[in-house]
Scaffold this active site. Structure first.
Site, PDB file in Angstrom:
ATOM      1  N   LYS A   1       0.814  -1.215   0.000  1.00 22.91           N
ATOM      2  CA  LYS A   1       0.000   0.000   0.000  1.00 22.91           C
ATOM      3  C   LYS A   1       0.852   1.270   0.000  1.00 22.91           C
ATOM      4  CE  LYS A   1      -4.555  -1.396   1.393  1.00 22.91           C
ATOM      5  NZ  LYS A   1      -5.675  -1.196   2.323  1.00 22.91           N
TER       6      LYS A   1
ATOM      7  N   ARG B   1      -4.659  -9.769   4.337  1.00 18.95           N
ATOM      8  CA  ARG B   1      -5.025  -9.710   2.911  1.00 18.95           C
ATOM      9  C   ARG B   1      -3.765  -9.335   2.126  1.00 18.95           C
ATOM     10  NH1 ARG B   1      -6.818  -5.844  -0.785  1.00 18.95           N
ATOM     11  NH2 ARG B   1      -8.398  -6.609  -2.268  1.00 18.95           N
TER      12      ARG B   1
END
Length: 286
Positions: free
Chosen positions: A221, A255
């Site tokens: 991210k 995840r």
């Protein structure tokens, strides 16, 4: 005990959720699993590498071309049905904020709805309750789907995360979602700047202390990229470091894009914590 689909996971058992993007423009793989056969190969490989959950998404999280509910369903529903047929034991999650899509994928065999935009469609939790499937309750800071944060402020970011996610979880249970199938997610990058996401990670133990299983979506991210000043394809080491810290602080579900590497990190942390024996212990004994 966390119960999802046919699977049960003990409180200290780390669980990997592998990302399978059914989009042509995903930020990380740029559409590598948009077509059915590459996506099915991704599912098979992820399971072999240690994923218990596959998370299927039909819409890129970030800004981009419009994807209607009909198009999102076209990308996901048939694929969910095929994964259910080929891999009956895997937990199938679908990343969607739309109740109409949630309904269709549950009919096709989904076990879990990953509501990454924080309950923007209240009907999604109602679908989870009706089908008795799991639900991920995420903090998105009130952001609308597919928008980027701009000058977001919080008096106390973790206090806001706790308030929102616990409220969403309790509402879901009140609607009829099984309590042992509900997770909370701090929503790294969603409605947050990099400092917010770092603080959410640093204080993750406060989420674990609520008793709700905690899911983290850290993989490659922007907060990792900005912290280390690395482009998307060079964020694995930062992601794994954040994964180790999150595991130590009590997160349970991860995840991820890179399953095998994450599995090793989680196994190592679990062994240090005393929740998992070493795979081999010969040193000093021969």
């Amino acid at each position: 005990m966390l119960r999802l689909g046919r699977r049960e996971f003990a409180p200290h058992e780390p669980v990997i959720m592998a990302i399978v993007n059914r989009t042509p423009d995903s930020f990380y793989d740029q559409g590598a699993t948009f077509l059915d056969e590459p996506a099915l190969a991704r599912v098979e490989r992820a399971i072999a590498e240690g994923a218990a959950i596959v998370d299927i998404g039909g819409v890129k999280a970030g800004p981009g071309g419009e994807v209607t509910a009909e198009e999102e369903a076209r990308r996901t529903v048939g694929f969910v049905a095929e994964v259910r047929r080929r891999f009956p034991e895997v937990v199938i999650s679908v990343d969607t904020w739309r109740a109409s899509v949630a309904e269709a994928v549950c009919e096709a065999g989904a076990d879990l709805l990953n509501d990454a935009w924080g309950g923007v469609d209240p009907g999604l939790a109602e679908v989870a309750a009706r089908y008795r499937v799991g639900l991920v309750c995420t903090h998105a800071g009130g952001a609308r789907p597919r928008t980027r944060p701009h000058r977001v402020t919080y008096d106390d970011v973790m206090a806001d995360i706790l308030r929102v996610t616990v409220d969403l979880a309790e509402r879901a249970v009140a609607l009829g979602v099984p309590r042992d199938s509900v997770m909370i997610d701090p929503g790294h990058d969603f409605g947050k700047n990099t400092r917010h996401s770092l603080e959410a990670t640093r204080r993750l133990g406060e989420m674990a202390a609520t008793g709700w299983p905690v899911l983290v979506s850290l993989s490659n991210k922007d907060f990792v990229g900005e912290t280390l000043d690395r482009p998307v394809k060079e964020r694995l080491i930062g992601t794994l470091a954040t994964t180790a810290v999150s595991a130590w602080l009590g997160a349970q579900v991860y995840r991820v894009h890179e399953v095998a590497e994450t599995r090793q990190v989680l196994d190592m942390v679990a062994s240090i914590a005393g929740h998992r024996p070493p795979a081999v212990a010969r040193r000093g004994l021969a």
